[in-house]
Design a protein around this motif. Sequence first.
Motif, mmCIF file in Angstrom:
data_model
loop_
_atom_site.group_PDB
_atom_site.id
_atom_site.type_symbol
_atom_site.label_atom_id
_atom_site.label_comp_id
_atom_site.label_asym_id
_atom_site.label_seq_id
_atom_site.Cartn_x
_atom_site.Cartn_y
_atom_site.Cartn_z
ATOM 1 N N GLY A 1 2.200 3.289 -3.410
ATOM 2 C CA GLY A 1 1.477 4.216 -4.280
ATOM 3 C C GLY A 1 0.121 3.725 -4.727
ATOM 4 O O GLY A 1 -0.568 3.001 -4.020
ATOM 5 N N ASP A 2 -0.247 4.145 -5.923
ATOM 6 C CA ASP A 2 -1.574 3.931 -6.510
ATOM 7 C C ASP A 2 -1.979 2.457 -6.465
ATOM 8 O O ASP A 2 -1.327 1.610 -7.060
ATOM 9 N N SER B 1 -4.680 1.065 -7.740
ATOM 10 C CA SER B 1 -5.384 0.576 -8.926
ATOM 11 C C SER B 1 -4.443 -0.145 -9.893
ATOM 12 O O SER B 1 -4.884 -0.981 -10.672
ATOM 13 N N GLU B 2 -3.173 0.195 -9.880
ATOM 14 C CA GLU B 2 -2.219 -0.450 -10.781
ATOM 15 C C GLU B 2 -1.056 -1.063 -10.008
ATOM 16 O O GLU B 2 0.064 -1.123 -10.512
ATOM 17 N N ASN B 3 -1.316 -1.524 -8.808
ATOM 18 C CA ASN B 3 -0.265 -2.052 -7.955
ATOM 19 C C ASN B 3 -0.397 -3.582 -7.891
ATOM 20 O O ASN B 3 -1.188 -4.125 -7.133
ATOM 21 N N ARG C 1 0.833 -1.203 0.000
ATOM 22 C CA ARG C 1 0.000 0.000 0.000
ATOM 23 C C ARG C 1 0.874 1.263 0.000
ATOM 24 O O ARG C 1 0.534 2.272 -0.600
#
Length: 157
Positions: free
Chosen positions: A41-42, A44-46, A38
């Motif tokens: 970063g982002d 949604s694309e991790n 977490r």
Amino acid sequence: MATINYYTAEGLQKLKDELQDLKIRGRSEAAEALREARDKGDLSENAEYDAAKEAQGLLELKISKLEEVVGNARILDEAGLDLTKVLIMSKVKLKNLKNNMVLDYTLVAEEEANLAAGKISVKSPIGKGLLGKSAGDKAEITVPAGKLQFEILEISR
């Protein structure tokens, strides 16, 4: 319906210890992996976060299944078992009739099976084929490699 399985006191304790370890250490490690992912970063694309969430889900599934197994486990009272027939917890001395090799096995619950220690599951083909037999009986057992023929030499506890 839940399946009742019988265990030795030692085997059930190992299952309980594993469950406790998964709940404490396993959950802690899964939470730490999520926290680290977490922080990158982002979400949604991790991909690392997605993998950590999936690993956490698999851990919780394993904990749930192990809780069910422990909840349906019973300790076997060996004192009341018939010594003349092959049952769970029986120590069986077998003679392979094809090559005259003598084998010693103890029939145990599926989770306690350990072939290197001579413990086979009562749910395995050989375990199923031996259940209910007496000393002197012959058993023809179908295994993935073909048919095996055994003579039961001795039954003990």
